[in-house]
Design a protein around this motif. Structure first.
Motif, PDB file in Angstrom:
ATOM      1  N   ALA A   1      23.342  30.785  47.144  1.00 33.91           N
ATOM      2  CA  ALA A   1      23.997  32.000  46.660  1.00 33.91           C
ATOM      3  C   ALA A   1      25.253  32.303  47.462  1.00 33.91           C
ATOM      4  N   LYS A   2      25.181  32.138  48.777  1.00 32.12           N
ATOM      5  CA  LYS A   2      26.372  32.341  49.616  1.00 32.12           C
ATOM      6  C   LYS A   2      27.482  31.393  49.207  1.00 32.12           C
ATOM      7  N   GLY A   3      27.132  30.146  48.946  1.00 30.17           N
ATOM      8  CA  GLY A   3      28.136  29.172  48.540  1.00 30.17           C
ATOM      9  C   GLY A   3      28.787  29.539  47.223  1.00 30.17           C
ATOM     10  N   THR A   4      27.987  30.005  46.269  1.00 34.37           N
ATOM     11  CA  THR A   4      28.538  30.410  44.977  1.00 34.37           C
ATOM     12  C   THR A   4      29.462  31.608  45.126  1.00 34.37           C
ATOM     13  N   LEU A   5      29.057  32.603  45.901  1.00 33.89           N
ATOM     14  CA  LEU A   5      29.898  33.780  46.109  1.00 33.89           C
ATOM     15  C   LEU A   5      31.201  33.420  46.813  1.00 33.89           C
ATOM     16  N   ARG A   6      31.115  32.491  47.745  1.00 36.64           N
ATOM     17  CA  ARG A   6      32.336  32.051  48.441  1.00 36.64           C
ATOM     18  C   ARG A   6      33.298  31.376  47.454  1.00 36.64           C
ATOM     19  N   GLU A   7      32.760  30.561  46.573  1.00 37.72           N
ATOM     20  CA  GLU A   7      33.601  29.899  45.572  1.00 37.72           C
ATOM     21  C   GLU A   7      34.235  30.921  44.633  1.00 37.72           C
ATOM     22  N   VAL A   8      33.440  31.906  44.206  1.00 34.65           N
ATOM     23  CA  VAL A   8      33.957  32.904  43.285  1.00 34.65           C
ATOM     24  C   VAL A   8      35.095  33.709  43.899  1.00 34.65           C
ATOM     25  N   VAL A   9      34.918  34.170  45.133  1.00 37.39           N
ATOM     26  CA  VAL A   9      35.949  34.999  45.760  1.00 37.39           C
ATOM     27  C   VAL A   9      37.235  34.209  45.969  1.00 37.39           C
ATOM     28  N   GLU A  10      37.139  32.886  46.085  1.00 36.64           N
ATOM     29  CA  GLU A  10      38.330  32.045  46.222  1.00 36.64           C
ATOM     30  C   GLU A  10      38.973  31.752  44.873  1.00 36.64           C
ATOM     31  N   ILE A  11      38.143  31.509  43.866  1.00 38.14           N
ATOM     32  CA  ILE A  11      38.648  31.071  42.569  1.00 38.14           C
ATOM     33  C   ILE A  11      39.141  32.222  41.708  1.00 38.14           C
ATOM     34  N   LEU A  12      38.468  33.362  41.756  1.00 44.11           N
ATOM     35  CA  LEU A  12      38.732  34.441  40.822  1.00 44.11           C
ATOM     36  C   LEU A  12      40.204  34.869  40.775  1.00 44.11           C
ATOM     37  N   PRO A  13      40.894  35.056  41.926  1.00 39.69           N
ATOM     38  CA  PRO A  13      42.300  35.458  41.862  1.00 39.69           C
ATOM     39  C   PRO A  13      43.194  34.431  41.173  1.00 39.69           C
ATOM     40  N   THR A  14      42.800  33.162  41.212  1.00 38.99           N
ATOM     41  CA  THR A  14      43.628  32.130  40.564  1.00 38.99           C
ATOM     42  C   THR A  14      43.496  32.143  39.063  1.00 38.99           C
ATOM     43  N   LEU A  15      42.529  32.869  38.527  1.00 40.95           N
ATOM     44  CA  LEU A  15      42.303  32.895  37.087  1.00 40.95           C
ATOM     45  C   LEU A  15      42.998  34.065  36.408  1.00 40.95           C
ATOM     46  N   LEU A  16      43.656  34.904  37.182  1.00 34.11           N
ATOM     47  CA  LEU A  16      44.310  36.079  36.597  1.00 34.11           C
ATOM     48  C   LEU A  16      45.656  35.720  35.972  1.00 34.11           C
TER      49      LEU A  16
ATOM     50  N   PRO B   1      30.884  26.390  24.334  1.00 31.04           N
ATOM     51  CA  PRO B   1      31.498  27.700  24.609  1.00 31.04           C
ATOM     52  C   PRO B   1      33.014  27.603  24.631  1.00 31.04           C
ATOM     53  N   ASP B   2      33.665  28.738  24.421  1.00 36.79           N
ATOM     54  CA  ASP B   2      35.133  28.775  24.470  1.00 36.79           C
ATOM     55  C   ASP B   2      35.621  28.363  25.849  1.00 36.79           C
ATOM     56  N   ASP B   3      36.789  27.759  25.872  1.00 34.25           N
ATOM     57  CA  ASP B   3      37.438  27.406  27.131  1.00 34.25           C
ATOM     58  C   ASP B   3      38.829  28.019  27.129  1.00 34.25           C
ATOM     59  N   THR B   4      38.901  29.298  27.489  1.00 32.05           N
ATOM     60  CA  THR B   4      40.147  30.041  27.546  1.00 32.05           C
ATOM     61  C   THR B   4      40.266  30.692  28.915  1.00 32.05           C
ATOM     62  N   ALA B   5      41.421  31.261  29.185  1.00 30.88           N
ATOM     63  CA  ALA B   5      41.602  31.952  30.469  1.00 30.88           C
ATOM     64  C   ALA B   5      40.582  33.074  30.606  1.00 30.88           C
ATOM     65  N   GLY B   6      40.373  33.815  29.531  1.00 32.82           N
ATOM     66  CA  GLY B   6      39.421  34.915  29.578  1.00 32.82           C
ATOM     67  C   GLY B   6      37.991  34.446  29.776  1.00 32.82           C
ATOM     68  N   SER B   7      37.593  33.388  29.076  1.00 33.49           N
ATOM     69  CA  SER B   7      36.218  32.909  29.198  1.00 33.49           C
ATOM     70  C   SER B   7      35.959  32.343  30.589  1.00 33.49           C
ATOM     71  N   ARG B   8      36.972  31.699  31.179  1.00 32.47           N
ATOM     72  CA  ARG B   8      36.800  31.168  32.539  1.00 32.47           C
ATOM     73  C   ARG B   8      36.673  32.301  33.552  1.00 32.47           C
ATOM     74  N   PHE B   9      37.458  33.354  33.371  1.00 29.85           N
ATOM     75  CA  PHE B   9      37.339  34.527  34.248  1.00 29.85           C
ATOM     76  C   PHE B   9      35.949  35.141  34.132  1.00 29.85           C
ATOM     77  N   ARG B  10      35.499  35.335  32.890  1.00 30.88           N
ATOM     78  CA  ARG B  10      34.192  35.957  32.684  1.00 30.88           C
ATOM     79  C   ARG B  10      33.069  35.102  33.271  1.00 30.88           C
TER      80      ARG B  10
ATOM     81  N   LEU C   1      37.019  41.274  30.568  1.00 28.81           N
ATOM     82  CA  LEU C   1      35.631  41.471  30.148  1.00 28.81           C
ATOM     83  C   LEU C   1      35.558  42.202  28.813  1.00 28.81           C
ATOM     84  N   ASP C   2      36.490  43.113  28.585  1.00 27.66           N
ATOM     85  CA  ASP C   2      36.444  43.915  27.371  1.00 27.66           C
ATOM     86  C   ASP C   2      36.926  43.173  26.137  1.00 27.66           C
TER      87      ASP C   2
END
Length: 320
Positions: free
Chosen positions: A305-320, A268-277, A197-198
């Protein structure tokens, strides 16, 4: 809570003199927070009166003092000032009514969302181009700190701003006995990886609520044009890709105009950082939408909203 005609008359006297000749007062529909009235005087002058709800404990943290936020941010919208209402009077004293209010100039036009289906494909494309260019002008304005223009909500780092947003959403939900699914583990990931984010180091002006319902248009011989940008009370400072407009573009039903918008705005940019953000921003807006939808018994939005949050919690660790 609607105002009485006597209250509005008293407010008009403060703004326009002791004996304003009012021809009509019309409460306008379509808003979700402030009450809005169209006041027409006998000389056909029209003004908009916007009134905040009374301060209450159940007002979400990010909807408190909206008119004060808009008033403080108005100078930064100078690049698009010709399209925005001019403030005629601001009264935060609570002497007349126990609410903030302001009078603004009235802009003649049609809400784009109300007439979109009546316009041709080419006419809508003209407006999508204009929309993108106007938003880009807004996003080109630089600020000094991230966050809201309120004490306690300003930060030197973008990660602190996003973390604070997520923490406040969870706290407000807890205070109202609402459990937001998956948002706490998402916050844990964000706290552990603030560097993504920074990468955003320059605060940019965000409108916070700019979509077709807050754009006024006029139709003419040379095609339609945007003539009004409304309701900047949710404006703040941050990453342009975190503006609410971008969230809607990502999640609304896709249509040709969306690709036209990105052609004019710039991809928009398509980078690892932008996808995480972008994924974190999805959680930020979905978490807030979930709380609002539970409070207003909007089951469809709760499910989305529940569906979006479920997707985020699954996807976010794969973007690190």
């Amino acid at each position: 809570m609607a105002l009485t005609s006597n209250q509005i008359m008293t407010m008009c006297q403060r703004g326009f003199g002791d004996n304003p000749y009012i021809e009509s007062i019309q409460e306008l529909s379509g808003g979700t927070f402030n009450a809005t009235y169209l006041v027409t005087f006998a000389d056909q002058l029209k003004v908009i009166l916007r009134v905040s709800p009374p301060q209450a404990a159940d007002i979400p943290w990010d909807e408190a003092l909206l008119l004060r936020r808009e008033h403080s941010m108005q100078p930064f919208f100078a690049p698009v000032a010709t399209l925005m209402p001019k403030t005629l009077l601001v009264d935060f004293t609570h002497q007349l009514v126990d609410r903030d209010y302001m009078f603004q100039t009235f802009i003649e036009g049609e809400r784009w969302d109300n007439v979109m289906d009546k316009l041709t494909f080419a006419e809508n494309n003209i407006l999508w181009d204009q929309f993108a260019n106007l938003l880009k002008q807004i996003h080109d304005v630089r600020g000094e700190t991230f966050g809201l223009s309120l004490p306690g909500f300003q930060f030197t780092r973008w990660s602190h701003t996003v973390i604070d947003h997520l923490e406040h959403t969870l706290q407000f939900a807890k205070d109202n006995q609402i459990e937001v699914p998956d948002l706490a583990p998402i916050l844990d990931v964000v706290r552990a990886h603030p560097q993504w984010l920074d990468d955003i180091q320059i605060p940019r002006l965000l409108h916070g609520d700019l979509w077709l319902f807050n754009l006024l248009i006029k139709r003419g011989e040379n095609g339609p044009s945007i003539v009004g940008i409304l309701d900047a009370d949710r404006s703040w400072w941050g990453d342009p890709m975190a503006d609410w407009t971008m969230f809607i573009l990502a999640h609304a039903e896709k249509e040709e105009g969306h690709s036209r918008f990105w052609q004019a705005y710039g991809q928009p940019d398509d980078t690892a950082g932008s996808r995480f953000r972008a994924t974190v921003y999805d959680a930020m807006y979905a978490g807030r939408a979930f709380v609002w939808a539970v409070q207003h018994k909007d089951e469809e939005t709760v499910a989305r909203a529940k569906g979006t949050l479920r997707e985020v919690v699954e996807i976010l660790p794969t973007l690190l």
